[in-house]
Design a protein around this motif. Structure first.
Motif, mmCIF file in Angstrom:
data_model
loop_
_atom_site.group_PDB
_atom_site.id
_atom_site.type_symbol
_atom_site.label_atom_id
_atom_site.label_comp_id
_atom_site.label_asym_id
_atom_site.label_seq_id
_atom_site.Cartn_x
_atom_site.Cartn_y
_atom_site.Cartn_z
ATOM 1 N N LYS A 3 0.820 -1.221 0.000
ATOM 2 C CA LYS A 3 0.000 0.000 0.000
ATOM 3 C C LYS A 3 0.853 1.271 0.000
ATOM 4 O O LYS A 3 0.584 2.201 -0.756
ATOM 5 N N TYR A 4 1.884 1.318 0.861
ATOM 6 C CA TYR A 4 2.656 2.545 1.036
ATOM 7 C C TYR A 4 4.024 2.517 0.367
ATOM 8 O O TYR A 4 4.600 3.574 0.117
ATOM 9 N N GLY A 5 4.555 1.327 0.119
ATOM 10 C CA GLY A 5 5.929 1.204 -0.358
ATOM 11 C C GLY A 5 6.885 1.266 0.810
ATOM 12 O O GLY A 5 6.564 1.832 1.861
ATOM 13 N N VAL A 6 8.063 0.680 0.638
ATOM 14 C CA VAL A 6 9.020 0.669 1.751
ATOM 15 C C VAL A 6 9.620 2.047 2.011
ATOM 16 O O VAL A 6 10.050 2.333 3.121
ATOM 17 N N VAL A 7 9.634 2.898 1.008
ATOM 18 C CA VAL A 7 10.123 4.270 1.188
ATOM 19 C C VAL A 7 8.911 5.130 1.545
ATOM 20 O O VAL A 7 8.275 5.744 0.687
ATOM 21 N N SER A 8 8.552 5.103 2.820
ATOM 22 C CA SER A 8 7.356 5.817 3.275
ATOM 23 C C SER A 8 7.440 6.093 4.774
ATOM 24 O O SER A 8 8.159 5.408 5.501
ATOM 25 N N LYS A 9 6.680 7.090 5.194
ATOM 26 C CA LYS A 9 6.642 7.408 6.622
ATOM 27 C C LYS A 9 6.003 6.278 7.410
ATOM 28 O O LYS A 9 6.385 6.010 8.559
ATOM 29 N N GLU A 10 5.054 5.580 6.795
ATOM 30 C CA GLU A 10 4.384 4.475 7.482
ATOM 31 C C GLU A 10 5.368 3.349 7.811
ATOM 32 O O GLU A 10 5.362 2.803 8.919
ATOM 33 N N ILE A 11 6.209 3.006 6.835
ATOM 34 C CA ILE A 11 7.182 1.927 7.060
ATOM 35 C C ILE A 11 8.268 2.386 8.032
ATOM 36 O O ILE A 11 8.669 1.625 8.922
ATOM 37 N N ALA A 12 8.722 3.625 7.927
ATOM 38 C CA ALA A 12 9.717 4.148 8.873
ATOM 39 C C ALA A 12 9.178 4.066 10.300
ATOM 40 O O ALA A 12 9.902 3.686 11.228
ATOM 41 N N SER A 13 7.913 4.384 10.456
ATOM 42 C CA SER A 13 7.279 4.331 11.771
ATOM 43 C C SER A 13 7.220 2.903 12.303
ATOM 44 O O SER A 13 7.632 2.627 13.443
ATOM 45 N N LEU A 14 6.745 1.972 11.486
ATOM 46 C CA LEU A 14 6.665 0.575 11.916
ATOM 47 C C LEU A 14 8.038 -0.018 12.182
ATOM 48 O O LEU A 14 8.204 -0.834 13.101
ATOM 49 N N MET A 15 9.025 0.387 11.408
ATOM 50 C CA MET A 15 10.384 -0.114 11.615
ATOM 51 C C MET A 15 10.894 0.262 13.007
ATOM 52 O O MET A 15 11.440 -0.582 13.727
ATOM 53 N N CYS A 16 10.710 1.521 13.422
ATOM 54 C CA CYS A 16 11.243 1.897 14.736
ATOM 55 C C CYS A 16 10.362 1.384 15.873
ATOM 56 O O CYS A 16 10.878 0.983 16.920
ATOM 57 N N ILE A 17 9.055 1.333 15.678
ATOM 58 C CA ILE A 17 8.165 0.799 16.722
ATOM 59 C C ILE A 17 8.454 -0.683 16.950
ATOM 60 O O ILE A 17 8.659 -1.127 18.091
ATOM 61 N N ASN A 18 8.469 -1.457 15.880
ATOM 62 C CA ASN A 18 8.694 -2.899 16.010
ATOM 63 C C ASN A 18 10.127 -3.203 16.438
ATOM 64 O O ASN A 18 10.365 -4.125 17.216
ATOM 65 N N GLY A 19 11.087 -2.405 15.944
ATOM 66 C CA GLY A 19 12.475 -2.588 16.337
ATOM 67 C C GLY A 19 12.684 -2.343 17.820
ATOM 68 O O GLY A 19 13.407 -3.087 18.491
ATOM 69 N N LYS A 20 12.039 -1.325 18.355
ATOM 70 C CA LYS A 20 12.143 -1.024 19.787
ATOM 71 C C LYS A 20 11.627 -2.194 20.609
ATOM 72 O O LYS A 20 12.228 -2.591 21.605
ATOM 73 N N GLN A 21 10.523 -2.747 20.164
ATOM 74 C CA GLN A 21 9.934 -3.881 20.891
ATOM 75 C C GLN A 21 10.845 -5.115 20.807
ATOM 76 O O GLN A 21 11.097 -5.769 21.820
ATOM 77 N N ILE A 22 11.351 -5.400 19.629
ATOM 78 C CA ILE A 22 12.208 -6.576 19.435
ATOM 79 C C ILE A 22 13.522 -6.442 20.197
ATOM 80 O O ILE A 22 13.980 -7.383 20.848
ATOM 81 N N LEU A 23 14.132 -5.261 20.131
ATOM 82 C CA LEU A 23 15.462 -5.059 20.717
ATOM 83 C C LEU A 23 15.420 -4.489 22.133
ATOM 84 O O LEU A 23 16.457 -4.364 22.777
ATOM 85 N N ASP A 24 14.224 -4.137 22.625
ATOM 86 C CA ASP A 24 14.023 -3.708 24.011
ATOM 87 C C ASP A 24 14.941 -2.547 24.398
ATOM 88 O O ASP A 24 15.759 -2.656 25.304
ATOM 89 N N SER A 25 14.800 -1.431 23.694
ATOM 90 C CA SER A 25 15.639 -0.261 23.941
ATOM 91 C C SER A 25 14.779 0.956 24.262
ATOM 92 O O SER A 25 13.592 0.998 23.944
ATOM 93 N N ASP A 26 15.410 1.967 24.869
ATOM 94 C CA ASP A 26 14.708 3.232 25.152
ATOM 95 C C ASP A 26 14.474 4.018 23.862
ATOM 96 O O ASP A 26 13.450 4.676 23.710
ATOM 97 N N ILE A 27 15.466 3.982 22.982
ATOM 98 C CA ILE A 27 15.396 4.679 21.687
ATOM 99 C C ILE A 27 15.559 3.642 20.590
ATOM 100 O O ILE A 27 16.381 2.740 20.703
ATOM 101 N N CYS A 28 14.768 3.803 19.529
ATOM 102 C CA CYS A 28 15.030 3.033 18.311
ATOM 103 C C CYS A 28 14.925 3.994 17.137
ATOM 104 O O CYS A 28 13.972 4.779 17.048
ATOM 105 N N VAL A 29 15.912 3.943 16.264
ATOM 106 C CA VAL A 29 15.892 4.763 15.060
ATOM 107 C C VAL A 29 15.746 3.852 13.847
ATOM 108 O O VAL A 29 16.214 2.713 13.851
#
Length: 152
Positions: free
Chosen positions: A65-91
């Motif tokens: 729907k959005y393509g990988v080059v999108s704000k939606e994917i950037a958002s999911l990448m840091c949200i899911n990455g934070k959860q997976i890697l258990d950090s205070d900050i995820c970029v």
């Protein structure tokens, strides 16, 4: 990067990253700082769409729907990455560093996600070679993180 690392260590703020077009360069730079193991949780390099689906749990439908080059994917990448890697900050870094347009999106279009006390997504339109675009995106994240850490 030294200033960022010192601030993270000083305030004991853990960090992780999820990278696509920067292919682990942020992680490599951060990981080269002595003492960073106190706060650096790790990184996921999810270059291909299928890897984003498998490792980050981003649905194929959302990518379509959005393509990988999108704000939606950037958002999911840091949200899911934070959860997976258990950090205070995820970029997160997603974008097109060239040499050609992809998903009908121009070379230099980049989305950066920073999850720290909320999610912030930044759209950048950068110019230069692949390496220059990657470095400009990393430099942007370093500046933004230093600002955010020093404000708190």
């Amino acid at each position: 990067m030294d200033e960022l690392a010192k601030a993270l260590i000083k305030y004991n703020i853990s960090i992780s990253s999820v990278e696509s077009f920067t292919v682990g360069n942020f992680a490599a730079m951060l990981g080269s700082i002595p003492g960073i193991s106190k706060v650096y949780k790790g990184s996921l390099v999810t270059y291909q769409s299928k890897t984003k689906e498998r490792l980050l749990g981003i649905s194929h439908e959302v990518i379509e729907k959005y393509g990988v080059v999108s704000k939606e994917i950037a958002s999911l990448m840091c949200i899911n990455g934070k959860q997976i890697l258990d950090s205070d900050i995820c970029v997160s870094f997603t974008g097109n560093a060239g040499p050609d347009a992809m998903e009908e999106k121009p070379v230099g279009l980049v989305y950066i996600g920073i999850l720290y006390e909320g999610v912030n997504i930044y759209e950048l339109k950068l110019k230069g070679t692949r390496e220059e675009i990657q470095q400009q995106a990393i430099d942007f994240v370093i500046r933004k993180l230093i600002e955010k850490i020093k404000v708190n």
